[in-house]
Structures are given as C-alpha cells and as structure tokens.
Design a protein around this motif. Structure first.
Motif, PDB file in Angstrom:
ATOM      1  N   SER A 109       0.826  -1.199   0.000  1.00 21.43           N
ATOM      2  CA  SER A 109       0.000   0.000   0.000  1.00 21.43           C
ATOM      3  C   SER A 109       0.863   1.254   0.000  1.00 21.43           C
ATOM      4  CB  SER A 109      -0.905  -0.003   1.235  1.00 21.43           C
ATOM      5  OG  SER A 109      -1.626   1.190   1.294  1.00 21.43           O
ATOM      6  N   HIS A 110       0.438   2.243  -0.755  1.00 17.78           N
ATOM      7  CA  HIS A 110       1.136   3.524  -0.799  1.00 17.78           C
ATOM      8  C   HIS A 110       0.364   4.603  -0.064  1.00 17.78           C
ATOM      9  CE1 HIS A 110       3.763   2.603  -4.567  1.00 17.78           C
ATOM     10  NE2 HIS A 110       3.905   1.723  -3.615  1.00 17.78           N
ATOM     11  N   PHE A 111      -0.699   4.243   0.610  1.00 16.71           N
ATOM     12  CA  PHE A 111      -1.531   5.234   1.284  1.00 16.71           C
ATOM     13  C   PHE A 111      -0.857   5.738   2.550  1.00 16.71           C
ATOM     14  CE2 PHE A 111      -4.662   3.144  -1.346  1.00 16.71           C
ATOM     15  CZ  PHE A 111      -5.365   4.236  -1.844  1.00 16.71           C
ATOM     16  N   SER A 112      -1.021   7.029   2.767  1.00 17.57           N
ATOM     17  CA  SER A 112      -0.530   7.660   3.987  1.00 17.57           C
ATOM     18  C   SER A 112      -1.719   8.188   4.765  1.00 17.57           C
ATOM     19  CB  SER A 112       0.406   8.823   3.655  1.00 17.57           C
ATOM     20  OG  SER A 112       1.548   8.345   2.995  1.00 17.57           O
ATOM     21  N   THR A 113      -1.587   8.170   6.067  1.00 13.55           N
ATOM     22  CA  THR A 113      -2.612   8.683   6.956  1.00 13.55           C
ATOM     23  C   THR A 113      -2.012   9.841   7.739  1.00 13.55           C
ATOM     24  OG1 THR A 113      -3.621   6.498   7.149  1.00 13.55           O
ATOM     25  CG2 THR A 113      -4.160   8.098   8.851  1.00 13.55           C
ATOM     26  N   VAL A 114      -2.721  10.960   7.749  1.00 16.48           N
ATOM     27  CA  VAL A 114      -2.249  12.147   8.451  1.00 16.48           C
ATOM     28  C   VAL A 114      -3.282  12.502   9.514  1.00 16.48           C
ATOM     29  CG1 VAL A 114      -1.554  14.564   8.232  1.00 16.48           C
ATOM     30  CG2 VAL A 114      -1.119  12.962   6.345  1.00 16.48           C
ATOM     31  N   ARG A 115      -2.844  12.532  10.767  1.00 14.74           N
ATOM     32  CA  ARG A 115      -3.745  12.879  11.870  1.00 14.74           C
ATOM     33  C   ARG A 115      -4.100  14.353  11.806  1.00 14.74           C
ATOM     34  NH1 ARG A 115      -1.882  10.457  17.481  1.00 14.74           N
ATOM     35  NH2 ARG A 115      -3.997  11.087  17.960  1.00 14.74           N
ATOM     36  N   THR A 116      -5.323  14.664  12.186  1.00 16.93           N
ATOM     37  CA  THR A 116      -5.771  16.054  12.248  1.00 16.93           C
ATOM     38  C   THR A 116      -6.521  16.259  13.555  1.00 16.93           C
ATOM     39  OG1 THR A 116      -8.003  15.800  11.320  1.00 16.93           O
ATOM     40  CG2 THR A 116      -6.173  15.958   9.735  1.00 16.93           C
ATOM     41  N   GLU A 117      -6.949  17.469  13.791  1.00 16.97           N
ATOM     42  CA  GLU A 117      -7.802  17.801  14.932  1.00 16.97           C
ATOM     43  C   GLU A 117      -9.199  18.160  14.441  1.00 16.97           C
ATOM     44  OE1 GLU A 117      -6.997  17.485  18.158  1.00 16.97           O
ATOM     45  OE2 GLU A 117      -5.084  16.669  17.499  1.00 16.97           O
ATOM     46  N   LEU A 118      -9.559  17.731  13.249  1.00 21.12           N
ATOM     47  CA  LEU A 118     -10.852  18.043  12.647  1.00 21.12           C
ATOM     48  C   LEU A 118     -11.888  17.069  13.188  1.00 21.12           C
ATOM     49  CD1 LEU A 118      -9.511  18.496   9.003  1.00 21.12           C
ATOM     50  CD2 LEU A 118      -9.775  20.246  10.774  1.00 21.12           C
ATOM     51  N   ARG A 119     -12.847  17.580  13.972  1.00 19.22           N
ATOM     52  CA  ARG A 119     -13.817  16.720  14.647  1.00 19.22           C
ATOM     53  C   ARG A 119     -15.257  16.902  14.159  1.00 19.22           C
ATOM     54  NH1 ARG A 119     -10.345  15.020  18.123  1.00 19.22           N
ATOM     55  NH2 ARG A 119      -9.061  16.199  19.511  1.00 19.22           N
ATOM     56  N   ASP A 120     -15.574  18.074  13.652  1.00 18.45           N
ATOM     57  CA  ASP A 120     -16.941  18.395  13.246  1.00 18.45           C
ATOM     58  C   ASP A 120     -17.130  18.091  11.758  1.00 18.45           C
ATOM     59  OD1 ASP A 120     -19.053  20.172  12.050  1.00 18.45           O
ATOM     60  OD2 ASP A 120     -19.352  20.720  14.152  1.00 18.45           O
ATOM     61  N   ARG A 121     -17.954  17.089  11.479  1.00 18.65           N
ATOM     62  CA  ARG A 121     -18.157  16.636  10.097  1.00 18.65           C
ATOM     63  C   ARG A 121     -18.675  17.750   9.192  1.00 18.65           C
ATOM     64  NH1 ARG A 121     -19.057  11.472   7.765  1.00 18.65           N
ATOM     65  NH2 ARG A 121     -20.247  11.570   5.845  1.00 18.65           N
ATOM     66  N   GLN A 122     -19.701  18.473   9.647  1.00 20.54           N
ATOM     67  CA  GLN A 122     -20.302  19.509   8.806  1.00 20.54           C
ATOM     68  C   GLN A 122     -19.308  20.632   8.515  1.00 20.54           C
ATOM     69  OE1 GLN A 122     -23.185  19.119   7.236  1.00 20.54           O
ATOM     70  NE2 GLN A 122     -22.758  21.014   6.145  1.00 20.54           N
ATOM     71  N   ALA A 123     -18.555  21.045   9.519  1.00 20.28           N
ATOM     72  CA  ALA A 123     -17.546  22.087   9.303  1.00 20.28           C
ATOM     73  C   ALA A 123     -16.483  21.609   8.318  1.00 20.28           C
ATOM     74  CB  ALA A 123     -16.905  22.489  10.633  1.00 20.28           C
ATOM     75  N   LEU A 124     -16.106  20.340   8.390  1.00 21.87           N
ATOM     76  CA  LEU A 124     -15.119  19.780   7.465  1.00 21.87           C
ATOM     77  C   LEU A 124     -15.672  19.765   6.038  1.00 21.87           C
ATOM     78  CD1 LEU A 124     -12.492  18.365   6.698  1.00 21.87           C
ATOM     79  CD2 LEU A 124     -13.476  16.218   7.564  1.00 21.87           C
ATOM     80  N   ILE A 125     -16.914  19.343   5.870  1.00 21.83           N
ATOM     81  CA  ILE A 125     -17.543  19.323   4.542  1.00 21.83           C
ATOM     82  C   ILE A 125     -17.581  20.726   3.953  1.00 21.83           C
ATOM     83  CG2 ILE A 125     -19.749  18.957   3.349  1.00 21.83           C
ATOM     84  CD1 ILE A 125     -20.164  16.566   5.318  1.00 21.83           C
ATOM     85  N   GLU A 126     -18.007  21.695   4.766  1.00 23.31           N
ATOM     86  CA  GLU A 126     -18.099  23.075   4.294  1.00 23.31           C
ATOM     87  C   GLU A 126     -16.725  23.662   3.986  1.00 23.31           C
ATOM     88  OE1 GLU A 126     -20.384  25.068   7.297  1.00 23.31           O
ATOM     89  OE2 GLU A 126     -22.216  23.965   6.776  1.00 23.31           O
ATOM     90  N   ALA A 127     -15.722  23.346   4.800  1.00 25.59           N
ATOM     91  CA  ALA A 127     -14.366  23.841   4.565  1.00 25.59           C
ATOM     92  C   ALA A 127     -13.797  23.273   3.263  1.00 25.59           C
ATOM     93  CB  ALA A 127     -13.459  23.482   5.737  1.00 25.59           C
ATOM     94  N   LEU A 128     -14.016  21.987   3.024  1.00 23.90           N
ATOM     95  CA  LEU A 128     -13.562  21.384   1.761  1.00 23.90           C
ATOM     96  C   LEU A 128     -14.249  22.060   0.568  1.00 23.90           C
ATOM     97  CD1 LEU A 128     -13.453  17.629   2.821  1.00 23.90           C
ATOM     98  CD2 LEU A 128     -11.505  18.963   1.960  1.00 23.90           C
ATOM     99  N   ALA A 129     -15.544  22.302   0.685  1.00 24.76           N
ATOM    100  CA  ALA A 129     -16.282  22.969  -0.395  1.00 24.76           C
ATOM    101  C   ALA A 129     -15.754  24.381  -0.612  1.00 24.76           C
ATOM    102  CB  ALA A 129     -17.776  22.977  -0.082  1.00 24.76           C
ATOM    103  N   ASP A 130     -15.446  25.095   0.469  1.00 25.56           N
ATOM    104  CA  ASP A 130     -14.884  26.443   0.359  1.00 25.56           C
ATOM    105  C   ASP A 130     -13.598  26.443  -0.461  1.00 25.56           C
ATOM    106  OD1 ASP A 130     -16.908  27.452   1.973  1.00 25.56           O
ATOM    107  OD2 ASP A 130     -15.623  27.698   3.750  1.00 25.56           O
ATOM    108  N   LEU A 131     -12.824  25.380  -0.326  1.00 23.03           N
ATOM    109  CA  LEU A 131     -11.542  25.284  -1.045  1.00 23.03           C
ATOM    110  C   LEU A 131     -11.701  24.701  -2.451  1.00 23.03           C
ATOM    111  CD1 LEU A 131      -9.231  24.060   1.858  1.00 23.03           C
ATOM    112  CD2 LEU A 131      -9.438  26.373   0.913  1.00 23.03           C
ATOM    113  N   GLY A 132     -12.944  24.484  -2.882  1.00 23.58           N
ATOM    114  CA  GLY A 132     -13.181  23.953  -4.223  1.00 23.58           C
ATOM    115  C   GLY A 132     -13.116  22.446  -4.317  1.00 23.58           C
ATOM    116  N   HIS A 133     -13.271  21.760  -3.182  1.00 24.64           N
ATOM    117  CA  HIS A 133     -13.203  20.304  -3.131  1.00 24.64           C
ATOM    118  C   HIS A 133     -14.444  19.729  -2.452  1.00 24.64           C
ATOM    119  CE1 HIS A 133      -8.984  20.521  -4.296  1.00 24.64           C
ATOM    120  NE2 HIS A 133      -8.773  21.355  -3.300  1.00 24.64           N
TER     121      HIS A 133
END
Length: 130
Positions: free
Chosen positions: A2-26
C-alpha cells in the motif's frame, strides 16, 4: 504494498469539514467512499474528494482519537500546494466554519468578513439584545 498515507488532524466536526472542503473547491462525496491510489488500490473513507489526475483525498473517522484523519497516496499528490499547505488552508477554513456556526447558534450575525493579504481572516459579528 500500500502507498496510502494517513495524516492525523484535529478536525472533529463533520459539517464544518464538509463546508471547509467545499470552500476550497473540493466538495466531498459523503458516506463510505473508495479513495483511489497507486495502481488502482483503494481504501474506504467517510468523505472523499475524487481527482481525475493523481490520488483522491479522503477523510475517515478515527474513533480512538475522535477526529478525522486525511488518507491519500502522497506519491501521487497532484494538488497545486503541498499536503502541509493544503491542511493548513483546510484547518483555517474549518476554524472559520466552526466559529460561524457557534456564533449563529448564540444569535450573532456576521457584520463584516475580510481576508487580509497575509491570509488572515477577520470577522466582525453583532447581536441585538432585546
């Protein structure tokens, strides 16, 4: 292998994460989604941002630390910025989305929002008390 990497974050709120990704065009696909990597290998994530060129970007919930972790094939990373910069921008937008949601829940409204040349976001919120 496997070539997958996992990066830990402090992102806990699903809705905020979805909206932040959308804000960045993703805007992410939600639910159990395959994240593609090297030679068609996949891993399953809770949120996925598919990319025609290069590796998909995924986020999966890590129950043990109560946050989302980024999962992707870093060898195929084709974003215009390095993964560290991507996460820094994402974390900033996530914080903004979290603050906006908490402010709205307390009855505040955004009076002003501006982004400075250095990337700093300035917010002015107001609330009318009766």
């Amino acid at each position: 292998m496997s070539h997958f990497s996992t990066v830990r974050t402090e992102l806990r709120d699903r809705q905020a994460l979805i909206e932040a990704l959308a804000d960045l065009g993703h805007p992410p696909l939600e639910g159990s989604q395959p994240v593609r990597g090297y030679r068609g290998q996949t891993v399953v994530a809770d949120l996925a941002v598919p990319h025609a060129e290069g590796a998909d970007i995924g986020f999966r919930w890590n129950e043990s630390n109560g946050s989302y972790e980024l999962v992707t094939d870093l060898d195929l990373w084709k974003q215009p910025v390095p993964v560290e910069r991507f996460l820094a921008r994402l974390t900033q937008r996530y914080a903004l989305r979290t603050i906006l949601a908490a402010s709205a829940a307390e009855g505040f409204q955004v009076a002003e929002q501006s982004e400075q040349l250095d990337g700093t976001i300035e917010l002015v919120v107001t609330r009318w008390d009766a």
